[in-house]
Design an enzyme around this catalytic site. Structure first.
Site, PDB file in Angstrom:
ATOM      1  N   GLY A   1       5.564  10.315 -12.151  1.00  0.00           N
ATOM      2  CA  GLY A   1       4.845  10.738 -10.953  1.00  0.00           C
ATOM      3  C   GLY A   1       5.325  11.994 -10.273  1.00  0.00           C
TER       4      GLY A   1
ATOM      5  N   ASP B   1       7.513  10.812  -6.075  1.00  0.00           N
ATOM      6  CA  ASP B   1       6.172  11.184  -5.640  1.00  0.00           C
ATOM      7  C   ASP B   1       5.738  10.358  -4.438  1.00  0.00           C
ATOM      8  OD1 ASP B   1       5.998   8.875  -7.227  1.00  0.00           O
ATOM      9  OD2 ASP B   1       4.085   9.427  -8.119  1.00  0.00           O
TER      10      ASP B   1
ATOM     11  N   ASP C   1       6.881   3.441  -1.532  1.00  0.00           N
ATOM     12  CA  ASP C   1       6.199   2.357  -0.817  1.00  0.00           C
ATOM     13  C   ASP C   1       7.159   1.187  -0.626  1.00  0.00           C
ATOM     14  OD1 ASP C   1       6.024   1.425  -3.487  1.00  0.00           O
ATOM     15  OD2 ASP C   1       3.883   1.756  -3.595  1.00  0.00           O
TER      16      ASP C   1
ATOM     17  N   GLY D   1      10.070   0.886  -1.794  1.00  0.00           N
ATOM     18  CA  GLY D   1      11.422   1.424  -1.707  1.00  0.00           C
ATOM     19  C   GLY D   1      12.289   1.033  -2.885  1.00  0.00           C
TER      20      GLY D   1
ATOM     21  N   LYS E   1       4.968   5.562   2.433  1.00  0.00           N
ATOM     22  CA  LYS E   1       4.142   4.448   2.916  1.00  0.00           C
ATOM     23  C   LYS E   1       5.067   3.428   3.559  1.00  0.00           C
ATOM     24  CE  LYS E   1       0.885   3.638  -0.535  1.00  0.00           C
ATOM     25  NZ  LYS E   1       0.143   2.742  -1.431  1.00  0.00           N
TER      26      LYS E   1
ATOM     27  N   ASP F   1      -0.495   8.309 -10.190  1.00  0.00           N
ATOM     28  CA  ASP F   1      -1.514   7.789 -11.106  1.00  0.00           C
ATOM     29  C   ASP F   1      -2.175   6.516 -10.597  1.00  0.00           C
ATOM     30  OD1 ASP F   1      -0.358   5.325 -13.239  1.00  0.00           O
ATOM     31  OD2 ASP F   1       0.956   6.213 -11.731  1.00  0.00           O
TER      32      ASP F   1
ATOM     33  N   ARG G   1      -3.450  11.690 -12.731  1.00  0.00           N
ATOM     34  CA  ARG G   1      -2.269  12.496 -12.379  1.00  0.00           C
ATOM     35  C   ARG G   1      -2.618  13.980 -12.316  1.00  0.00           C
ATOM     36  NH1 ARG G   1       2.379   9.344 -12.869  1.00  0.00           N
ATOM     37  NH2 ARG G   1       2.296   7.745 -14.472  1.00  0.00           N
TER      38      ARG G   1
END
Length: 173
Positions: free
Chosen positions: A40, A99, A102, A104, A130, A158, A164
């Site tokens: 990512g 990238d 969320d 973590g 996030k 993705d 991507r």
């Protein structure tokens, strides 16, 4: 085929990457190694490295490949290292780049793995954050954009290994 609504346009991303480079150069003067999390972060690492060069830095670039999603849209909760850790980073200052953060779990796993290699100082950077999805407490030193709990794709991020390549980041609907 998924419908994707634009969240951040290519120009917005480019401007934020330039600003992040300025923030990073102020906080991390001198030599450091960028370690990007694959797949990512590849686009973000490339653009950030060029922006860091324009801001006066000359970082080295390494990558780690982790897996926690596969083809799913939710993390499996288990992070695995695919391949090996970068060599020659002992004692070096590291900027760990993802990238999107969320839960973590991925960035925390990567940071712990790097620390086991006796690196020097460690900073973290994420293009997207996030925080509402956080399951593991992590500190992100440099954040591109904070987003709500939506599923996004594009600019390296993705959706089941697709999208991507998009030059923008969009919400998958």
């Amino acid at each position: 085929m998924a419908s994707i609504r634009v969240l951040f346009r290519e120009a917005e991303i480019a401007a934020r990457v330039e600003a992040l480079a300025g923030e990073i150069v102020q906080a991390i003067p001198g030599d450091f190694v960028m370690v990007g999390l694959l797949k990512g972060a590849a686009f973000f690492v490339a653009d950030l490295a060029r922006a860091l060069d324009r801001a006066g830095a000359c970082p080295e670039i390494e990558f780690l490949r982790l897996s926690s999603y596969g083809l799913a849209t939710a993390s499996s909760g288990e992070v695995r290292l695919l391949g090996d850790l970068p060599s020659g980073i002992e004692g070096r200052r590291v900027l760990l780049i993802d990238d999107i953060v969320d839960t973590g779990r991925s960035i925390a796993f990567a940071a712990a793995s790097l620390r086991e290699r006796d690196i020097g100082d460690l900073w973290t950077c994420a293009l997207l954050d996030k925080p509402q999805r956080r399951e593991v407490e992590v500190r992100i030193d440099f954040i591109g954009f904070q987003i709500e709990d939506v599923f996004v794709a594009g600019y390296g991020v993705d959706h089941a290994e697709k999208y991507r390549h998009l030059p923008y980041i969009g919400i998958v609907e």
